[in-house]
Motif scaffolding. Sequence first.
Motif, mmCIF file in Angstrom:
data_model
loop_
_atom_site.group_PDB
_atom_site.id
_atom_site.type_symbol
_atom_site.label_atom_id
_atom_site.label_comp_id
_atom_site.label_asym_id
_atom_site.label_seq_id
_atom_site.Cartn_x
_atom_site.Cartn_y
_atom_site.Cartn_z
ATOM 1 N N ASP A 62 37.144 6.263 48.897
ATOM 2 C CA ASP A 62 37.748 6.061 48.625
ATOM 3 C C ASP A 62 38.162 4.172 48.959
ATOM 4 O O ASP A 62 36.631 3.713 49.943
ATOM 5 C CB ASP A 62 39.238 6.468 49.913
ATOM 6 C CG ASP A 62 37.844 6.485 51.237
ATOM 7 O OD1 ASP A 62 38.239 5.436 52.045
ATOM 8 O OD2 ASP A 62 37.551 7.082 51.693
ATOM 9 N N GLN A 108 38.953 14.868 48.482
ATOM 10 C CA GLN A 108 39.133 13.553 48.306
ATOM 11 C C GLN A 108 37.940 14.038 47.917
ATOM 12 O O GLN A 108 37.689 13.850 46.150
ATOM 13 C CB GLN A 108 38.031 12.157 49.027
ATOM 14 C CG GLN A 108 37.567 10.737 48.509
ATOM 15 C CD GLN A 108 37.291 10.153 49.600
ATOM 16 O OE1 GLN A 108 36.735 9.046 48.966
ATOM 17 N NE2 GLN A 108 37.722 10.645 50.824
ATOM 18 N N LEU A 137 44.996 8.415 46.717
ATOM 19 C CA LEU A 137 44.730 8.753 48.191
ATOM 20 C C LEU A 137 46.131 8.814 49.175
ATOM 21 O O LEU A 137 47.032 7.887 49.089
ATOM 22 C CB LEU A 137 43.264 9.059 48.973
ATOM 23 C CG LEU A 137 42.379 10.029 48.194
ATOM 24 C CD1 LEU A 137 41.077 8.834 48.882
ATOM 25 C CD2 LEU A 137 42.497 11.062 48.885
#
Length: 397
Positions: free
Chosen positions: A324, A283, A352
């Motif tokens: 996220d 991430q 993602l």
Amino acid sequence: MAQSDTGTREPGMRLRQLEMLWAVIECGSMKGGAAQLGISVPVVSRGLAQLEQTLGYSLFLREGGRLVPTPEAERLTPSLAQMFTAQSELRRLAFGPGSGTRPRLVLAVTPALEAFSAGWLTRIAACEALSDWLPVIEVMEPSQQVEAAREGRVAMAVNLEAPPEPQGGKRAATAAARARELNASLRQRAREETVLIEDEDGTSATATMPELGDNPSSSEPESVIEAPVTDASDEETTAHQQQVLRLPLMLLWPARWPLLNKPLCLARLNERPFVDLPENTSQGRLIRGLLKRERVTPAIQAEAATPDSAGRLACSGVAATIIDVLSARQTLSGANGSLIGMALSMRSERYLELSWQLPVAEDGSAEQEVQTRLIALLEAEVAACLAELPTGNDEQE
């Protein structure tokens, strides 16, 4: 086939098939019986069809909108009622108060999903079909998850990561276009270049160079794209991989920071205090690449180990962050209006992937039904997260 007291071979009946039969008798429909057992209608239909084939007679007749047991099935009803009443009592004694620890249902998640997994765990604990299990969450890195799933140490392993480069979109399209242009240019040069070939008699002739990709031993040109080589373990892992869900990133902006009536977008992060994620995480790399491509340079205030930690720092009002949506939902729910959230669009390289792996389970088995229920609850929790999140357009200026 089962061995009888007389030594003859008798048709075998699975307990799960009898559970399906009893559930449909009680509910009067295939759908109701499936819901009662916490499994899908096709699984019940297939199980009853196999049971009918084993017994050699039909079990239900359809009258109006209900399934009515046939006379043959009616003869089984008293014994079924007695058996499953006893089973319920046995379950109560085995797993009820004072019975000791229930069997553990171990679920593995990556660090990015640690905060999100609390909601998923709550759904599992409230699910009647999974009431016999004690659900447990273990945080594991992706490499550990694969090994744990392969060895059967976890019932389900869930991962949230950026997909490997390239992800498609403009960057991949541009790279493909450049490759095609280079290929065409080399082919053109090959057509134009010639060589002199001198025969034995001293005469000369010209011949064109073979085109790029030509194979002298074959009339078929070779493909310029090679398929990746996978070993057996890769194929096994892929076979157990379930559907991948694409999820957007989310920009969290302290509400006390003025926007001067301008829309919130990535460009607003320029020179603003920012909480980053480690570059060695999927991430973190994705967010760094996103900011670089958008030519946005925030002032890095701190680096948080997990998205949940980054969200908590942003909630204090000292910095903005990008994490996220699953972690962002947990942060926003406790922010009490101190944060503004905006989901970023999922165009090129801005998403993602939520994926999961499961150990192999036999079709129609109790293990497979547990897995089906876990997936349904996971998808329900993701849908709930997305439904609660504010949306925006980060393309606006």
